[in-house]
Design an enzyme around this catalytic site. Structure first.
Site, PDB file in Angstrom:
ATOM      1  N   GLU A  77      44.291  63.987 -57.379  1.00 12.67           N
ATOM      2  CA  GLU A  77      44.419  62.959 -58.415  1.00 12.67           C
ATOM      3  C   GLU A  77      43.714  63.449 -59.682  1.00 12.67           C
ATOM      4  O   GLU A  77      42.587  63.930 -59.616  1.00 12.67           O
ATOM      5  CB  GLU A  77      43.813  61.651 -57.921  1.00 12.67           C
ATOM      6  CG  GLU A  77      43.672  60.562 -58.975  1.00 12.67           C
ATOM      7  CD  GLU A  77      44.988  60.173 -59.641  1.00 12.67           C
ATOM      8  OE1 GLU A  77      45.922  59.757 -58.935  1.00 12.67           O
ATOM      9  OE2 GLU A  77      45.091  60.311 -60.882  1.00 12.67           O
ATOM     10  N   THR A  84      47.903  53.247 -61.181  1.00 16.12           N
ATOM     11  CA  THR A  84      48.216  52.205 -62.164  1.00 16.12           C
ATOM     12  C   THR A  84      47.816  50.830 -61.646  1.00 16.12           C
ATOM     13  O   THR A  84      47.186  50.044 -62.354  1.00 16.12           O
ATOM     14  CB  THR A  84      49.725  52.226 -62.483  1.00 16.12           C
ATOM     15  OG1 THR A  84      50.042  53.505 -63.013  1.00 16.12           O
ATOM     16  CG2 THR A  84      50.077  51.156 -63.482  1.00 16.12           C
ATOM     17  N   CYS A  85      48.163  50.510 -60.399  1.00 11.33           N
ATOM     18  CA  CYS A  85      47.934  49.161 -59.865  1.00 11.33           C
ATOM     19  C   CYS A  85      46.467  48.760 -60.005  1.00 11.33           C
ATOM     20  O   CYS A  85      46.154  47.693 -60.532  1.00 11.33           O
ATOM     21  CB  CYS A  85      48.381  49.102 -58.415  1.00 11.33           C
ATOM     22  SG  CYS A  85      47.955  47.568 -57.605  1.00 11.33           S
ATOM     23  N   CYS A  90      48.346  45.991 -61.940  1.00 13.93           N
ATOM     24  CA  CYS A  90      48.301  44.708 -61.231  1.00 13.93           C
ATOM     25  C   CYS A  90      46.915  44.067 -61.208  1.00 13.93           C
ATOM     26  O   CYS A  90      46.767  42.896 -61.553  1.00 13.93           O
ATOM     27  CB  CYS A  90      48.759  44.880 -59.781  1.00 13.93           C
ATOM     28  SG  CYS A  90      50.187  45.918 -59.564  1.00 13.93           S
ATOM     29  N   LYS A  93      45.304  43.227 -64.689  1.00 11.32           N
ATOM     30  CA  LYS A  93      46.207  42.253 -65.314  1.00 11.32           C
ATOM     31  C   LYS A  93      46.076  40.880 -64.655  1.00 11.32           C
ATOM     32  O   LYS A  93      45.963  39.860 -65.313  1.00 11.32           O
ATOM     33  CB  LYS A  93      47.638  42.775 -65.217  1.00 11.32           C
ATOM     34  CG  LYS A  93      48.743  41.915 -65.758  1.00 11.32           C
ATOM     35  CD  LYS A  93      49.255  40.848 -64.846  1.00 11.32           C
ATOM     36  CE  LYS A  93      49.664  41.248 -63.486  1.00 11.32           C
ATOM     37  NZ  LYS A  93      50.835  42.058 -63.368  1.00 11.32           N
ATOM     38  N   LYS A  94      46.077  40.857 -63.308  1.00  4.81           N
ATOM     39  CA  LYS A  94      46.015  39.563 -62.611  1.00  4.81           C
ATOM     40  C   LYS A  94      44.677  38.888 -62.894  1.00  4.81           C
ATOM     41  O   LYS A  94      44.613  37.671 -63.070  1.00  4.81           O
ATOM     42  CB  LYS A  94      46.209  39.780 -61.104  1.00  4.81           C
ATOM     43  CG  LYS A  94      46.285  38.497 -60.273  1.00  4.81           C
ATOM     44  CD  LYS A  94      47.640  37.827 -60.364  1.00  4.81           C
ATOM     45  CE  LYS A  94      47.656  36.379 -59.889  1.00  4.81           C
ATOM     46  NZ  LYS A  94      47.746  36.178 -58.480  1.00  4.81           N
ATOM     47  N   TYR A 215      58.741  42.606 -67.913  1.00  8.16           N
ATOM     48  CA  TYR A 215      57.548  42.112 -67.217  1.00  8.16           C
ATOM     49  C   TYR A 215      56.295  42.208 -68.089  1.00  8.16           C
ATOM     50  O   TYR A 215      55.560  41.249 -68.274  1.00  8.16           O
ATOM     51  CB  TYR A 215      57.244  43.004 -66.005  1.00  8.16           C
ATOM     52  CG  TYR A 215      58.022  42.796 -64.745  1.00  8.16           C
ATOM     53  CD1 TYR A 215      57.472  42.075 -63.689  1.00  8.16           C
ATOM     54  CD2 TYR A 215      59.263  43.376 -64.564  1.00  8.16           C
ATOM     55  CE1 TYR A 215      58.137  41.944 -62.485  1.00  8.16           C
ATOM     56  CE2 TYR A 215      59.939  43.253 -63.366  1.00  8.16           C
ATOM     57  CZ  TYR A 215      59.380  42.533 -62.327  1.00  8.16           C
ATOM     58  OH  TYR A 215      60.044  42.406 -61.153  1.00  8.16           O
ATOM     59  N   GLU A 219      54.052  39.274 -69.825  1.00  3.58           N
ATOM     60  CA  GLU A 219      52.727  38.993 -69.259  1.00  3.58           C
ATOM     61  C   GLU A 219      51.639  39.147 -70.315  1.00  3.58           C
ATOM     62  O   GLU A 219      50.745  38.297 -70.439  1.00  3.58           O
ATOM     63  CB  GLU A 219      52.441  39.940 -68.082  1.00  3.58           C
ATOM     64  CG  GLU A 219      53.265  39.599 -66.859  1.00  3.58           C
ATOM     65  CD  GLU A 219      52.966  40.496 -65.659  1.00  3.58           C
ATOM     66  OE1 GLU A 219      53.245  40.065 -64.528  1.00  3.58           O
ATOM     67  OE2 GLU A 219      52.468  41.626 -65.843  1.00  3.58           O
ATOM     68  N   ARG A 363      53.703  54.553 -46.221  1.00  7.44           N
ATOM     69  CA  ARG A 363      53.336  54.405 -44.804  1.00  7.44           C
ATOM     70  C   ARG A 363      54.495  54.797 -43.896  1.00  7.44           C
ATOM     71  O   ARG A 363      54.314  55.457 -42.882  1.00  7.44           O
ATOM     72  CB  ARG A 363      52.930  52.952 -44.523  1.00  7.44           C
ATOM     73  CG  ARG A 363      51.584  52.651 -45.132  1.00  7.44           C
ATOM     74  CD  ARG A 363      51.081  51.290 -44.709  1.00  7.44           C
ATOM     75  NE  ARG A 363      49.816  51.036 -45.373  1.00  7.44           N
ATOM     76  CZ  ARG A 363      49.414  49.861 -45.808  1.00  7.44           C
ATOM     77  NH1 ARG A 363      50.176  48.799 -45.643  1.00  7.44           N
ATOM     78  NH2 ARG A 363      48.246  49.727 -46.396  1.00  7.44           N
ATOM     79  N   HIS A 484      53.399  17.230 -48.799  1.00  8.79           N
ATOM     80  CA  HIS A 484      53.208  16.386 -49.970  1.00  8.79           C
ATOM     81  C   HIS A 484      51.729  16.128 -50.215  1.00  8.79           C
ATOM     82  O   HIS A 484      50.985  15.923 -49.251  1.00  8.79           O
ATOM     83  CB  HIS A 484      53.931  15.055 -49.747  1.00  8.79           C
ATOM     84  CG  HIS A 484      53.825  14.146 -50.912  1.00  8.79           C
ATOM     85  ND1 HIS A 484      54.521  14.353 -52.089  1.00  8.79           N
ATOM     86  CD2 HIS A 484      53.078  13.029 -51.092  1.00  8.79           C
ATOM     87  CE1 HIS A 484      54.204  13.394 -52.936  1.00  8.79           C
ATOM     88  NE2 HIS A 484      53.341  12.580 -52.359  1.00  8.79           N
ATOM     89  N   GLU A 489      57.248  21.403 -52.205  1.00  8.11           N
ATOM     90  CA  GLU A 489      58.071  20.396 -51.531  1.00  8.11           C
ATOM     91  C   GLU A 489      59.402  20.186 -52.254  1.00  8.11           C
ATOM     92  O   GLU A 489      60.359  19.677 -51.675  1.00  8.11           O
ATOM     93  CB  GLU A 489      57.320  19.070 -51.401  1.00  8.11           C
ATOM     94  CG  GLU A 489      57.129  18.318 -52.697  1.00  8.11           C
ATOM     95  CD  GLU A 489      56.373  17.001 -52.492  1.00  8.11           C
ATOM     96  OE1 GLU A 489      56.790  16.206 -51.641  1.00  8.11           O
ATOM     97  OE2 GLU A 489      55.354  16.790 -53.180  1.00  8.11           O
TER      98      GLU A 489
END
Ligand code: NDP
Length: 493
Positions: A77, A84-85, A90, A93-94, A215, A219, A363, A484, A489
């Site tokens: 690496e 990136t994630c 991700c 950003k989240k 996206y 965002e 995987r 509910h 629902e």
């Protein structure tokens, strides 16, 4: 909704000078850490069963799985572990999206207390979590027995992998190098920031022009707007989110405009310039191409797609086939045209560019190469979300895709749309509607697609992916007991 006072500080984002390079690319030689250096001029090639190039989600998953199955694995690496994630996508950003959500809730409901969410504070917390994940990834790779080399990998003409002074000869190589932002292809495009840059900002600008309608543009426009930034969104198409259902995209455009984002459709950017610390973005609109228009702002950000990170690997000389977008072409076993070289994730242009897809591919491939044949993950129903406000969640076919699959016969597709104001929004005094759209096969009532706009949409579509896989029909939704009070629902009963 009350807008917070925008920062008047000069933003740190600004004028990125191109070409932007990662820290590890700053010198001509790749930075190689933890690689034992040799004195002899011709180093002997190290041996490995598998070299994985790229320690993003896919590469890490493949490396750990292969090592746990007994393979000798080297993972290369050039930048931070997690790709990136974890570092530029991700996760940060989240987290910023949560912060933006708090900002919005606080300004809506608690404005009398003066409560506010601060970008500077948010970035500190985001960076702490990214650092924790970097360390945790390294620890788990070490525990699995994966050797980590830091540096940029290239191939020599025998197919060996070179990293700094080191050479490694491997039975197999997996390319999991991901993708990076496409530069805006207009004069001055190099001045514009990308989403990678945004995560390094210490403050936010008072105003920004965001270019793109996918996206990332949506965002980032939504997040920045909730941090009090005045946002102009320039979209080349006549709609947002081209990959999503048109009714949901239209509802989102209305919602973003209601929240104060100025959305300009059919806006083709022609030039960007910068003077006195301000950006000028020139564009023309399809219905009046002769008239050039200009938006001025303290910062400009483009999110117009991402390109596979393969150009520096030296793949062409080995005969690895690339497609016209520069992505690696693979077969169903993720083998490239050179049999020992595999690829997964975003370095293939023709792939769904989502973290869980790359992880599942990594995987599965490691299992196939070094263990028993694992169950192939289902890639037909990939749930996806746009973390804007209100959030979008989708899985399965859009109405347009369903009609196309029915040979263009619209009468073979049935849709149901529900619009309602959630209890949460009623509590906040926000009239923002939520929109749920279901797409059915009109002949047998089988559910084909679920498209939602609501804060809870991403969580709901995750479970609806399972329902779609199991072949749920309209009758199942009608006869399942709803919970509910919830927004979910609205899909049942
Ligand atoms: P997207 O492919 O989602 O959208 C790119 C947008 O940019 C399109 O609307 C495209 O329009 C437009 N565009 C392309 N070229 C230009 C141009 N020269 N000028 C103006 N507009 C242009 O790309 P993103 O960069 O937003 O995201 C890349 C990928 O990353 C996504 O597809 C997704 O797979 C992944 N991602 C996923 C996230 C999530 O799961 N929440 C979050 C962020 C990214 P046109 O259709 O006309 O080409």
């Amino acid at each position: 909704m009350a807008r917070r006072q925008a920062s008047t500080e000069t933003p740190t984002p600004a004028p990125a000078t191109k070409p932007r390079r990662r820290a590890s690319e700053a010198s001509a030689e790749p930075v190689v850490e933890r690689v034992p250096r040799r004195r002899d001029a011709k180093p002997k090639a190290r041996q490995a069963d598998l070299v994985v190039i790229g320690a993003g989600s896919g590469g890490v998953a493949a490396a750990r799985r292969a090592a746990s199955l007994g393979a000798r694995v080297i993972l290369v690496e050039r930048d931070a572990i997690g790709g990136t994630c974890v570092n530029r996508g991700c996760v940060p950003k989240k987290m910023l999206s949560y912060g933006a959500g708090w900002a919005s809730i606080l300004s809506t409901c608690l404005s009398h207390t003066g409560g506010k969410e601060d970008w500077r504070d948010a970035i500190v917390r985001v960076n702490a979590e990214v650092a924790r994940l970097n360390a945790s990834y390294k620890q788990r790779l070490n525990e699995a027995g994966v050797e980590i080399w830091h540096g940029a990998a290239t191939f020599n003409d025998q197919g060996d992998v070179l990293v700094g002074n080191e050479v490694v000869r491997a039975g197999k190589v997996l390319i999991a190098t991901g993708a990076s932002p496409i530069d805006l292809p207009v004069p001055g495009g190099e001045l514009v920031s990308s989403s990678d840059d945004l995560f390094t900002w210490q403050t936010v600008p008072a105003s920004i022009v965001v270019i793109g309608g996918g996206y990332i543009a949506v965002e980032m426009a939504s997040i920045l707007s909730r941090y009090g930034v005045k946002v102009d969104l320039l979209v080349r198409e006549d709609r947002l989110l081209p990959k999503f259902d048109h009714d949901i995209a239209a509802a989102l455009a209305e919602a973003l405009v209601a929240k104060g984002i100025r959305v300009h459709f059919r806006a083709e950017v022609s030039m960007v310039s910068q003077s006195n610390g301000a950006f000028e973005v020139c564009y023309t609109q399809a219905d009046n191409p002769g008239r050039q228009q200009t938006v001025r702002a303290q910062a400009a950000l483009a999110a117009i797609g991402r390109k596979p990170n393969v150009s520096e690997l030296g793949l062409e000389a080995l005969g690895v086939k690339l497609d016209r977008k520069g992505g690696i072409v693979v077969d169903r076993q993720f083998r490239s045209s050179v049999r020992a070289i595999h690829a997964i994730g975003d370095c293939m242009a023709d792939n769904v560019h989502l973290t869980p897809v790359a992880v599942a591919q990594g995987r599965w491939l490691a299992d196939r190469l070094y263990g028993k044949r694992g169950d192939r993950v289902d890639f037909d129903f990939v749930p996806t979300a746009v973390f804007c406000e209100p959030a979008i969640g989708a899985v399965g076919l859009t109405e347009a895709q369903a009609i196309e699959e029915a040979g263009g016969k619209a009468d073979r597709v049935r849709t149901e749309i529900r619009r309602f104001v959630s209890l949460e929004n009623r509590f906040g005094g926000v009239p923002q509607p939520s929109v749920f759209k279901l797409v059915f096969n009109a002949r047998n009532d089988r559910l084909l697609g679920v498209h939602l706009m609501d804060g809870a949409a991403p969580e709901i579509v995750q479970t609806m992916a399972l329902a779609l896989r199991l072949g749920v029909k309209a009758s199942h939704l009608k006869t399942t007991m709803p919970l509910h009070p919830s927004v979910a629902e609205e899909l049942f009963g």
